[in-house]
Scaffold this motif. Structure first.
Motif, PDB file in Angstrom:
ATOM      1  N   ARG A  17      32.474 -24.796 -46.062  1.00  0.00           N
ATOM      2  CA  ARG A  17      31.055 -24.622 -45.748  1.00  0.00           C
ATOM      3  C   ARG A  17      30.197 -24.399 -46.999  1.00  0.00           C
ATOM      4  N   LEU A  18      30.817 -24.453 -48.158  1.00  0.00           N
ATOM      5  CA  LEU A  18      30.069 -24.201 -49.383  1.00  0.00           C
ATOM      6  C   LEU A  18      29.308 -25.434 -49.836  1.00  0.00           C
ATOM      7  N   ASP A  19      28.142 -25.216 -50.405  1.00  0.00           N
ATOM      8  CA  ASP A  19      27.388 -26.271 -51.079  1.00  0.00           C
ATOM      9  C   ASP A  19      26.571 -25.601 -52.175  1.00  0.00           C
ATOM     10  N   THR A  20      25.669 -26.337 -52.790  1.00  0.00           N
ATOM     11  CA  THR A  20      24.917 -25.754 -53.903  1.00  0.00           C
ATOM     12  C   THR A  20      24.033 -24.597 -53.454  1.00  0.00           C
ATOM     13  N   ASP A  21      23.606 -24.597 -52.210  1.00  0.00           N
ATOM     14  CA  ASP A  21      22.750 -23.511 -51.720  1.00  0.00           C
ATOM     15  C   ASP A  21      23.535 -22.234 -51.430  1.00  0.00           C
ATOM     16  N   THR A  22      24.818 -22.365 -51.107  1.00  0.00           N
ATOM     17  CA  THR A  22      25.623 -21.195 -50.752  1.00  0.00           C
ATOM     18  C   THR A  22      26.691 -20.880 -51.799  1.00  0.00           C
ATOM     19  N   TRP A  23      26.687 -21.605 -52.899  1.00  0.00           N
ATOM     20  CA  TRP A  23      27.720 -21.443 -53.918  1.00  0.00           C
ATOM     21  C   TRP A  23      27.715 -20.037 -54.513  1.00  0.00           C
ATOM     22  N   SER A  24      26.575 -19.369 -54.488  1.00  0.00           N
ATOM     23  CA  SER A  24      26.478 -18.021 -55.041  1.00  0.00           C
ATOM     24  C   SER A  24      27.290 -17.003 -54.240  1.00  0.00           C
ATOM     25  N   GLN A  25      27.794 -17.383 -53.058  1.00  0.00           N
ATOM     26  CA  GLN A  25      28.691 -16.489 -52.322  1.00  0.00           C
ATOM     27  C   GLN A  25      29.991 -16.253 -53.080  1.00  0.00           C
ATOM     28  N   VAL A  26      30.371 -17.206 -53.907  1.00  0.00           N
ATOM     29  CA  VAL A  26      31.601 -17.081 -54.690  1.00  0.00           C
ATOM     30  C   VAL A  26      31.331 -16.139 -55.860  1.00  0.00           C
ATOM     31  N   PRO A  27      32.130 -15.099 -56.044  1.00  0.00           N
ATOM     32  CA  PRO A  27      31.872 -14.153 -57.140  1.00  0.00           C
ATOM     33  C   PRO A  27      32.051 -14.807 -58.509  1.00  0.00           C
ATOM     34  N   ILE A  28      31.345 -14.285 -59.490  1.00  0.00           N
ATOM     35  CA  ILE A  28      31.513 -14.710 -60.867  1.00  0.00           C
ATOM     36  C   ILE A  28      32.934 -14.387 -61.328  1.00  0.00           C
ATOM     37  N   THR A  29      33.551 -15.299 -62.063  1.00  0.00           N
ATOM     38  CA  THR A  29      34.861 -15.051 -62.662  1.00  0.00           C
ATOM     39  C   THR A  29      34.664 -14.625 -64.112  1.00  0.00           C
ATOM     40  N   PRO A  30      34.905 -13.360 -64.451  1.00  0.00           N
ATOM     41  CA  PRO A  30      34.705 -12.916 -65.831  1.00  0.00           C
ATOM     42  C   PRO A  30      35.822 -13.425 -66.745  1.00  0.00           C
ATOM     43  N   LYS A  31      35.483 -13.614 -68.005  1.00  0.00           N
ATOM     44  CA  LYS A  31      36.471 -14.078 -68.979  1.00  0.00           C
ATOM     45  C   LYS A  31      37.652 -13.113 -69.081  1.00  0.00           C
ATOM     46  N   LYS A  32      37.383 -11.809 -68.938  1.00  0.00           N
ATOM     47  CA  LYS A  32      38.460 -10.831 -69.075  1.00  0.00           C
ATOM     48  C   LYS A  32      39.499 -10.994 -67.968  1.00  0.00           C
TER      49      LYS A  32
END
Length: 490
Positions: free
Chosen positions: A97-112
């Motif tokens: 169900r993800l698209d560019t409008d809902t992609w922000s539901q995915v958490p940021i992946t930090p480099k650490k």
């Protein structure tokens, strides 16, 4: 040519349907491109449609491909990696169900997170073949695993780029002056150059004086240009070469360079100008990183950095709020490399740490206006001070000064009022005229500096950042005492 057309069709269908890419299709396309160039000398008008060449697509088609690519990448990561399986389960995110409008539901992946547990990002569905490590100039080296198919795909794409973007031909010889431990860049540089028919020489990060000798030395090879024609180096190692050339009395006519490619670090405008004067060759730069390969960015004729949409999804976010950065604002590059280009180490919304500024005002009108555009990379995020006084601004300020030895060494410290104090290594003190000139130019550029402190002894400075030029590779030429005899056993 029927075989090539069939390979292009299969490749195109794989991208549209997010199916596995056949590396042999890309290899066939690359081989036939090289053969075409050998016969006709120049690429055809349709070369912009080849893989990785940023050909323009119908916007609606691009939106559809992007949506499918995001869903396929998220689905593969959630199913096959330990890290994202848990993230998607905990947050009850449905990849379909993800698209560019809902992609922000995915958490940021930090480099650490990637640095701390690289195996958690490796897909259980793909056998890992090669571990590539970053240089670690900004911290602990990051480990990224690649499958055999990914390597073959990357090499084929690099071959196409070498022929079309770099203009490599069989008469050329490429010198790679990057760290010999950088396995993946070295592998792709050697393979792409030799598949085009050019020759390849591995320098490594040796003593700059020795590198200049090798660049100037005649090759005497049949069918090749008299000297090395192309140089690939990091910005800091190039600056060390410029320092050695200027101080050693070298002239541009001593070399046969036709092109210098720079990557991995910020390239300032003054360094570019000094390098072009020292070596008599144009200096170009691009944006690539191990974690997001083959996605990257290429500067256009108007100075924007244009980011490919074929290989991944770009976001520019405020590094403190993770909200989209506004026009004219500084933000961090957050990137999602797409399957099927990436299939071993999978990354979603990866916080690269690289800072850029989004354009303000009218839309771009350059040759790549159809691609997302940012400024060139400004530097790395280490806190609010790094955005207020980014690396590029400092290097543009100090690398124009002959009294600042290259590679330039500097540090920023924060004053109680929040402004930055700039510490710079210079050749000698006192240097009141130099400091006055730097302060005036900093004020003209609008840099929020509390002041500038000059040093002629690096040990007295605050700690300065690590540079790729610091990855010295010793050899017998540099360690053997002057005048030492050599023989068959030396």
């Amino acid at each position: 040519m029927f075989g090539t057309a069939l390979s292009q069709l299969r490749y195109g269908m794989a991208i549209l349907l997010n199916r596995e890419i056949r590396p042999q299709d890309l290899e066939r396309i690359a081989r036939d491109l090289v053969a075409t160039l050998a016969e006709f000398g120049e690429p055809g008008a349709d070369s912009s449609l080849l893989p990785g060449q940023a050909g323009q697509l119908d916007p609606e088609v691009r939106r559809t491909v992007t949506r499918r690519s995001l869903q396929a990448t998220a689905r593969a990561a959630a199913r096959h990696t330990a890290y994202y399986h848990r993230v998607f389960a905990d947050l009850a995110i449905d990849p379909g169900r993800l698209d560019t409008d809902t992609w922000s539901q995915v958490p940021i992946t930090p480099k650490k997170a990637l640095r701390g547990m690289p195996a958690a990002f490796v897909s259980a569905a793909v056998p890992p073949a090669l571990m590539a490590l970053t240089t670690g100039t900004s911290g602990t080296p990051t480990a990224v695993w690649f499958s055999r198919a990914e390597l073959e795909t990357t090499i084929a794409l690099s071959t196409i780029s070498a022929a079309l973007t770099l203009g490599l031909r069989p008469r050329h010889t490429v010198a790679y002056a990057g760290c010999s431990r950088a396995t993946l860049p070295l592998l792709t540089a050697e393979e792409s150059a030799t598949r085009v028919g050019a020759s390849f020489v591995q320098f490594g990060t040796i003593d700059p004086a020795l590198a200049l000798d090798r660049l100037a030395a005649p090759l005497g090879l049949p069918g090749k240009a008299p000297q090395i024609t192309h140089l690939s180096a990091s910005a800091s190692y190039l600056s060390a070469l410029v320092e050695a050339a200027e101080r050693g009395g070298w002239r541009a006519a001593d070399f046969g360079l036709e092109s210098i490619g720079v990557g991995g670090e910020v390239l300032s405008d003054p360094l570019r100008e000094r390098a072009e004067a020292a070596f008599g060759a144009p200096v170009s730069t691009s944006y690539l990183m191990t974690e997001t390969l083959p996605s990257g960015g290429t500067p256009c004729s108007q100075g924007h950095l244009h980011h490919t949409t074929e290989f991944g999804y770009l976001e520019v976010l405020d590094p403190q709020t993770w909200e989209p950065a506004g026009p004219g604002r500084v933000g961090m590059v957050v990137h999602t490399p797409f399957v099927p280009y990436r299939q071993c180490t999978l990354l979603l919304r990866y916080a690269t740490g690289d800072l850029v500024r989004l354009p303000a005002g009218e839309a771009a009108t350059c040759e790549w206006a159809h691609l997302p555009a940012t400024s060139a990379v400004l530097g790395r995020w280490t806190g609010p001070l790094s955005a207020a006084v980014p690396t590029r601004s400092v290097l543009d300020l100090i690398e124009a000064e002959p009294d600042v030895p290259l590679p330039a060494r500097y540090a920023l410290t924060e004053e109680p009022d929040g402004k930055a104090l700039l510490h710079v290594l210079v050749r000698s003190l006192p240097a009141s005229r130099l400091r006055a000139g730097l302060e005036q130019r900093a004020a003209d550029a609008g840099l929020p500096l509390a002041g500038i402190v000059l040093y002629d002894d690096r040990s007295l400075m605050p700690p300065t950042g690590a540079l790729r030029a610091d990855l010295h590779e010793r050899n017998f030429e540099s360690v053997r005492p002057a005048g030492a005899r050599t023989g068959s056993g030396a």
